[in-house]
Enzyme design. Structure first.
Site, short mmCIF file in Angstrom:
data_model
loop_
_atom_site.label_atom_id
_atom_site.label_comp_id
_atom_site.label_asym_id
_atom_site.label_seq_id
_atom_site.Cartn_x
_atom_site.Cartn_y
_atom_site.Cartn_z
N ASP A 18 -38.06 -38.99 119.83
CA ASP A 18 -38.44 -38.72 121.22
C ASP A 18 -37.32 -39.13 122.18
O ASP A 18 -37.08 -38.43 123.16
CB ASP A 18 -39.70 -39.53 121.59
CG ASP A 18 -40.99 -38.74 121.44
OD1 ASP A 18 -40.95 -37.53 121.15
OD2 ASP A 18 -42.07 -39.36 121.62
N HIS A 20 -44.86 -29.12 130.14
CA HIS A 20 -44.78 -30.25 129.20
C HIS A 20 -44.95 -29.82 127.74
O HIS A 20 -44.19 -30.23 126.86
CB HIS A 20 -45.83 -31.29 129.56
CG HIS A 20 -45.74 -32.54 128.75
ND1 HIS A 20 -44.93 -33.59 129.11
CD2 HIS A 20 -46.31 -32.90 127.58
CE1 HIS A 20 -45.01 -34.54 128.20
NE2 HIS A 20 -45.85 -34.16 127.25
N HIS A 55 -50.65 -32.86 122.59
CA HIS A 55 -49.18 -32.94 122.59
C HIS A 55 -48.54 -32.58 121.26
O HIS A 55 -47.31 -32.53 121.16
CB HIS A 55 -48.73 -34.35 123.00
CG HIS A 55 -49.16 -34.75 124.38
ND1 HIS A 55 -48.28 -34.91 125.42
CD2 HIS A 55 -50.40 -35.00 124.88
CE1 HIS A 55 -48.96 -35.25 126.52
NE2 HIS A 55 -50.25 -35.31 126.21
N HIS A 109 -37.93 -34.12 128.25
CA HIS A 109 -38.79 -33.28 129.09
C HIS A 109 -38.09 -32.86 130.38
O HIS A 109 -38.18 -31.72 130.80
CB HIS A 109 -40.10 -34.01 129.40
CG HIS A 109 -41.07 -33.97 128.27
ND1 HIS A 109 -41.65 -32.79 127.84
CD2 HIS A 109 -41.57 -34.94 127.46
CE1 HIS A 109 -42.46 -33.05 126.82
NE2 HIS A 109 -42.42 -34.33 126.57
N HIS A 152 -43.51 -33.66 116.48
CA HIS A 152 -44.76 -33.22 117.10
C HIS A 152 -45.37 -32.06 116.31
O HIS A 152 -46.41 -31.52 116.68
CB HIS A 152 -44.54 -32.84 118.56
CG HIS A 152 -44.47 -34.02 119.47
ND1 HIS A 152 -45.32 -34.24 120.53
CD2 HIS A 152 -43.64 -35.09 119.46
CE1 HIS A 152 -45.02 -35.37 121.14
NE2 HIS A 152 -43.99 -35.91 120.50
N TRP A 195 -41.35 -35.42 123.46
CA TRP A 195 -40.11 -36.03 123.89
C TRP A 195 -40.37 -37.16 124.87
O TRP A 195 -41.41 -37.21 125.52
CB TRP A 195 -39.22 -34.99 124.61
CG TRP A 195 -38.89 -33.76 123.84
CD1 TRP A 195 -39.29 -32.48 124.13
CD2 TRP A 195 -38.04 -33.64 122.67
NE1 TRP A 195 -38.74 -31.60 123.23
CE2 TRP A 195 -37.97 -32.28 122.33
CE3 TRP A 195 -37.33 -34.56 121.90
CZ2 TRP A 195 -37.23 -31.81 121.24
CZ3 TRP A 195 -36.59 -34.10 120.82
CH2 TRP A 195 -36.55 -32.74 120.50
N ARG A 250 -52.24 -39.25 129.84
CA ARG A 250 -52.97 -39.19 128.57
C ARG A 250 -53.63 -40.51 128.18
O ARG A 250 -54.54 -40.51 127.37
CB ARG A 250 -52.08 -38.67 127.43
CG ARG A 250 -50.78 -39.41 127.22
CD ARG A 250 -49.92 -38.59 126.26
NE ARG A 250 -50.51 -38.59 124.93
CZ ARG A 250 -50.03 -39.25 123.89
NH1 ARG A 250 -48.91 -39.95 124.02
NH2 ARG A 250 -50.62 -39.22 122.72
N ASP A 307 -42.84 -30.38 124.17
CA ASP A 307 -43.29 -31.13 122.99
C ASP A 307 -43.32 -30.27 121.72
O ASP A 307 -43.05 -30.76 120.63
CB ASP A 307 -44.69 -31.72 123.23
CG ASP A 307 -44.65 -33.07 123.92
OD1 ASP A 307 -43.57 -33.68 123.97
OD2 ASP A 307 -45.71 -33.53 124.40
N ASP A 337 -47.69 -36.85 130.11
CA ASP A 337 -47.65 -38.12 129.37
C ASP A 337 -48.21 -39.27 130.19
O ASP A 337 -48.71 -40.25 129.64
CB ASP A 337 -46.22 -38.46 128.94
CG ASP A 337 -45.81 -37.72 127.67
OD1 ASP A 337 -46.71 -37.38 126.87
OD2 ASP A 337 -44.61 -37.49 127.48
N HIS A 364 -40.82 -41.99 115.28
CA HIS A 364 -41.18 -41.05 116.35
C HIS A 364 -40.38 -41.35 117.62
O HIS A 364 -39.86 -40.44 118.26
CB HIS A 364 -42.69 -41.11 116.63
CG HIS A 364 -43.13 -39.99 117.51
ND1 HIS A 364 -43.60 -38.80 117.02
CD2 HIS A 364 -43.13 -39.86 118.87
CE1 HIS A 364 -43.89 -37.99 118.03
NE2 HIS A 364 -43.60 -38.62 119.17
N1 DCM Z 1 -47.91 -38.13 118.31
C1 DCM Z 1 -47.63 -37.10 117.41
N2 DCM Z 1 -48.42 -36.89 116.35
C2 DCM Z 1 -49.50 -37.67 116.14
C3 DCM Z 1 -49.79 -38.72 117.02
C4 DCM Z 1 -48.97 -38.93 118.11
O1 DCM Z 1 -46.65 -36.38 117.62
N3 DCM Z 1 -50.28 -37.42 115.10
C5 DCM Z 1 -47.01 -38.37 119.45
C6 DCM Z 1 -47.57 -38.32 120.82
C7 DCM Z 1 -46.66 -39.26 121.57
C8 DCM Z 1 -46.30 -40.32 120.53
O2 DCM Z 1 -46.49 -39.66 119.28
O3 DCM Z 1 -45.45 -38.59 121.93
C9 DCM Z 1 -47.11 -41.59 120.59
O4 DCM Z 1 -48.47 -41.26 120.48
P1 DCM Z 1 -49.64 -42.34 120.56
O5 DCM Z 1 -49.38 -43.11 121.80
O6 DCM Z 1 -50.89 -41.51 120.63
O7 DCM Z 1 -49.51 -43.14 119.32
ZN ZN Z 2 -43.42 -37.77 121.09
ZN ZN Z 3 -46.13 -35.26 125.38
#
Ligand code: DCM
Ligand code: ZN
Ligand code: ZN
Ligand code: DCM
Ligand code: DCM
Length: 269
Positions: A153, A116, A60, A6, A126, A1, A48, A120, A45, A149
């Site tokens: 989120d 967290h 996540h 969150h 997710h 999220w 990361r 998620d 977040d 996404h």
């Molecule tokens: N994310 C996800 N699944 C994935 C890759 C990323 O749910 N396979 C999520 C994590 C973050 C958002 O997407 O909330 C953006 O991730 P990133 O910055 O790693 O692209």
């Molecule tokens: Zn997300």
């Molecule tokens: Zn997260």
């Protein structure tokens, strides 16, 4: 999220945790304010993308290699990355948060991760692999380009709540949802929300929550499949169907977070 999701799950949890959990977490997190959980809910977040926090970047989510909308399913062995996923992360940080041999700063950090990751774990994308959880899918929101996404989120919740500052909006949303859990539309199902909770098996508990959430991908996220959604405007009919389900996921996350934290604190003491 995003932040709103969150912060709201953490505010909800803070309304359901026991008095001893509240006291323990306020002490551990060094805060005596009502937002003692809300204000740490997005911390994971913020780290990361840092050098030291990079090892947490796959914690996540879990990439369910299924094929929506025909088939939604998630499998721990198949889908949890070797570098860790939200399932192993929740289990590992739960263990750390109740390990008395660890220093308080590390238990505090573990508690922040738990807060967290329970959140998620309740975001449908997710729990889905397609296009990196929808990050690679371009859609429209109020005529502008976003990725799917981000819509899940943040955009849906932001439209649902209207304009305002995140903390007051989230706090009000959390009170609405707490009322719905206590005496409103969720009151009859709230006990069922905790049916899969087994503190002796964190992996299986997290997988049960993940399976429930992954199912929503087929019905609400990709009702006509991932190809059909590309370029679609989602702020209309799609939003109308998605928002009540998203709200329920936020409520479930907060309610389960409180129950999980109570078990951690019971065990620790
Ligand atoms: N994310 C996800 N699944 C994935 C890759 C990323 O749910 N396979 C999520 C994590 C973050 C958002 O997407 O909330 C953006 O991730 P990133 O910055 O790693 O692209
Ligand atoms: Zn997300
Ligand atoms: Zn997260
Ligand atoms: N660490 C942390 N918070 C920070 C910096 C570091 O939790 N702001 C963690 C990362 C390592 C451990 O503390 O697990 C030791 O880090 P260092 O060797 O940087 O002291
Ligand atoms: N960590 C852990 N178990 C330990 C020590 C540290 O899980 N016994 C955590 C602290 C950090 C992360 O692992 O959150 C990375 O630790 P490090 O940088 O020390 O490898």
């Amino acid at each position: 999220w995003g932040g709103l999701g969150h912060i709201t799950t953490a505010y909800i949890a803070s309304q359901f945790v026991s008095n001893s959990t509240e006291a323990y977490l306020k002490h551990l997190l060094r805060s005596n304010e009502p937002d003692y959980m809300a204000k740490v809910a997005s911390w994971a977040d913020s780290i990361r993308y840092t050098k030291w926090g990079r090892f947490t970047s796959t914690f996540h989510f879990i990439d369910a290699h299924d094929s929506p909308p025909e088939s939604c399913n998630v499998d721990f062995e198949r889908d949890c990355k070797g570098t860790g996923c939200v399932i192993t992360a929740l289990a590992n940080y739960t263990e750390q948060s109740l390990d008395p041999s660890l220093p308080p700063w590390q238990r505090a950090q573990a508690a922040k991760f738990v807060i967290h990751f329970v959140g998620d774990l309740h975001q449908p994308l997710h729990n889905e692999d397609v296009a990196r959880g929808g990050n690679g899918i371009h859609v429209k929101w109020n005529g502008r380009d976003f990725n799917l996404h981000h819509v899940w989120d943040s955009s849906i919740a932001e439209k649902w709540l209207g304009r305002g500052k995140p903390y007051p909006l989230a706090e009000k949303w959390s009170r609405d949802l707490t009322d719905k859990i206590n005496g409103g539309i969720y009151s009859k199902e709230k006990d069922a929300w905790l049916a899969d909770l087994d503190f002796s098996d964190p992996i299986e508990t997290a997988m049960a929550w993940s399976r429930e959430c992954n199912k929503l991908v087929c019905e609400y996220v990709f009702p006509e499949g991932p190809k059909a959604i590309v370029g679609q405007e989602l702020s209309g009919e799609y939003y109308e169907k998605a928002a009540p389900m998203l709200e329920k996921q936020v409520a479930r996350a907060g309610y389960r977070m409180a129950a999980w934290l109570d078990l951690i604190v019971d065990e620790f003491q």
